[in-house]
Write a protein that holds these residues in place. Structure first.
Motif, PDB file in Angstrom:
ATOM      1  N   GLU A 174       0.822  -1.213   0.000  1.00 28.91           N
ATOM      2  CA  GLU A 174       0.000   0.000   0.000  1.00 28.91           C
ATOM      3  C   GLU A 174       0.855   1.261   0.000  1.00 28.91           C
ATOM      4  O   GLU A 174       0.348   2.367   0.127  1.00 28.91           O
ATOM      5  CB  GLU A 174      -0.950  -0.013   1.199  1.00 28.91           C
ATOM      6  CG  GLU A 174      -1.972  -1.153   1.121  1.00 28.91           C
ATOM      7  CD  GLU A 174      -2.905  -1.176   2.317  1.00 28.91           C
ATOM      8  OE1 GLU A 174      -2.558  -0.557   3.350  1.00 28.91           O
ATOM      9  OE2 GLU A 174      -3.961  -1.825   2.226  1.00 28.91           O
ATOM     10  N   GLY A 175       2.164   1.099  -0.108  1.00 28.39           N
ATOM     11  CA  GLY A 175       3.060   2.234  -0.141  1.00 28.39           C
ATOM     12  C   GLY A 175       3.452   2.759   1.221  1.00 28.39           C
ATOM     13  O   GLY A 175       4.035   3.845   1.324  1.00 28.39           O
TER      14      GLY A 175
ATOM     15  N   GLN B 244       6.587   2.604  -8.671  1.00 28.88           N
ATOM     16  CA  GLN B 244       5.905   2.325  -7.414  1.00 28.88           C
ATOM     17  C   GLN B 244       4.414   2.674  -7.462  1.00 28.88           C
ATOM     18  O   GLN B 244       3.557   1.840  -7.132  1.00 28.88           O
ATOM     19  CB  GLN B 244       6.581   3.087  -6.265  1.00 28.88           C
ATOM     20  CG  GLN B 244       5.939   2.781  -4.907  1.00 28.88           C
ATOM     21  CD  GLN B 244       6.411   3.732  -3.821  1.00 28.88           C
ATOM     22  OE1 GLN B 244       6.747   4.882  -4.108  1.00 28.88           O
ATOM     23  NE2 GLN B 244       6.446   3.272  -2.593  1.00 28.88           N
TER      24      GLN B 244
ATOM     25  N   ILE C   5       1.249  -0.038  -7.220  1.00 29.52           N
ATOM     26  CA  ILE C   5       0.320   0.065  -6.096  1.00 29.52           C
ATOM     27  C   ILE C   5      -1.101   0.302  -6.590  1.00 29.52           C
ATOM     28  O   ILE C   5      -2.062  -0.280  -6.072  1.00 29.52           O
ATOM     29  CB  ILE C   5       0.773   1.170  -5.124  1.00 29.52           C
ATOM     30  CG1 ILE C   5       2.047   0.734  -4.393  1.00 29.52           C
ATOM     31  CG2 ILE C   5      -0.324   1.504  -4.120  1.00 29.52           C
ATOM     32  CD1 ILE C   5       2.689   1.807  -3.560  1.00 29.52           C
TER      33      ILE C   5
ATOM     34  N   LYS D  19      -4.309  -2.017  -5.771  1.00 27.68           N
ATOM     35  CA  LYS D  19      -5.490  -1.449  -5.088  1.00 27.68           C
ATOM     36  C   LYS D  19      -6.773  -1.714  -5.871  1.00 27.68           C
ATOM     37  O   LYS D  19      -7.829  -1.949  -5.293  1.00 27.68           O
ATOM     38  CB  LYS D  19      -5.307   0.055  -4.884  1.00 27.68           C
ATOM     39  CG  LYS D  19      -4.377   0.393  -3.733  1.00 27.68           C
ATOM     40  CD  LYS D  19      -4.269   1.910  -3.521  1.00 27.68           C
ATOM     41  CE  LYS D  19      -3.399   2.223  -2.335  1.00 27.68           C
ATOM     42  NZ  LYS D  19      -3.222   3.678  -2.122  1.00 27.68           N
TER      43      LYS D  19
END
Length: 268
Positions: free
Chosen positions: A236-237, A256, A260, A264
């Motif tokens: 989720e970073g 990145q 992500i 999601k």
């Protein structure tokens, strides 16, 4: 950590890693006692235990004030990363070690008050040592690694991941990850998280996704990847918890956000 102190610890750790690797190569064809841990595919051997015991004994004799987190349980039980903490995987890729006698690594990350200062990943059978000190660059043996190419687009990316992302996945809808594999240029599975980090740092992969990695799987790799401009977070970073298991994404910075976002969209 003072520079001269870090350098002394780094040189000592490097010497021990190379010694441990030489011992493994000498014993690679010797009979092994192989046990299982959490499941029948979670293997541990006498060599895993011997190698971790070697590091713990050396560290406790030389640096009694340092703490240790180790996969095989010879280290300390910690609830924080205060002071100097060695995070050790004696053989990362034990299944490869048992079945292939290659594609495994010794991984040692050394942290000071929670910050990664030293990372060492030793591809034992290839005799390649990936190593880094914070803010001093990353190296493969004596060759400095170049900064990652941050102009890579997702469609041209090579991403390390295993089949669990495509089936039996409790994080993301399988169809989403199947579409992810169709979108990227290619997927690779090496069976050793430490080596996947090292290959990312070397620039021969662009990212690596893993569902559940322990601190000893990633501690050294994070330091090395940081030094070439990569980034490591959960999927989720968010920042990783270096005392717990995490779902992990490490990659070129330019990828990145896109990776992500893909994940999601398919979260269950």
């Amino acid at each position: 950590m003072k520079a001269e102190v870090r350098e002394e610890i780094y040189l000592t750790a490097r010497k021990w890693v190379e010694e441990a690797g030489e011992h493994i190569r000498r014993k690679i064809n010797s009979p092994l006692v192989i046990d299982t841990k959490s499941n029948r595919n979670d293997l541990v051997t006498t060599m895993d235990r011997e190698t971790e015991s070697f590091f713990v004994t050396k560290i406790k004799e030389t640096y009694p004030e340092h703490s240790i987190i180790g996969e095989e349980g010879y280290g300390d039980k910690l609830d924080n990363l205060n002071g100097v903490v060695w995070i050790i995987d004696p053989i990362d890729g034990t299944m490869n070690f048992v079945h292939q006698k290659r594609n495994f690594a010794i991984s040692v990350g050394i942290y000071f008050d929670g910050v990664g200062e030293i990372g060492l990943i030793y591809d034992v059978m290839e005799d390649n040592l990936y190593h880094a000190k914070r803010n001093d660059g990353a190296f493969k043996n004596n060759e400095k690694l170049s900064p990652l190419n941050n102009n890579v687009v997702l469609e041209d990316a090579i991403i390390g991941m295993n089949h669990f992302w495509l089936c039996d996945n409790h994080f993301v809808e399988e169809k989403t990850m199947q579409q992810f594999v169709r979108t990227i240029r290619g997927a690779r599975t090496y069976g050793s998280a430490a080596l996947e980090f090292a290959f990312l740092a070397e620039g021969i992969m662009d990212g690596y996704l893993a569902m559940s990695l322990s601190p000893w799987d990633i501690a050294a790799g994070i330091v090395i990847v940081n030094e070439v401009g990569g980034v490591t977070t959960n999927i989720e970073g968010e920042n990783l918890d270096m005392l717990e298991k995490n779902p992990v994404l490490t990659c070129n910075l330019c990828l990145q956000e896109k990776i992500i976002e893909f994940i999601k969209e398919g979260r269950k």
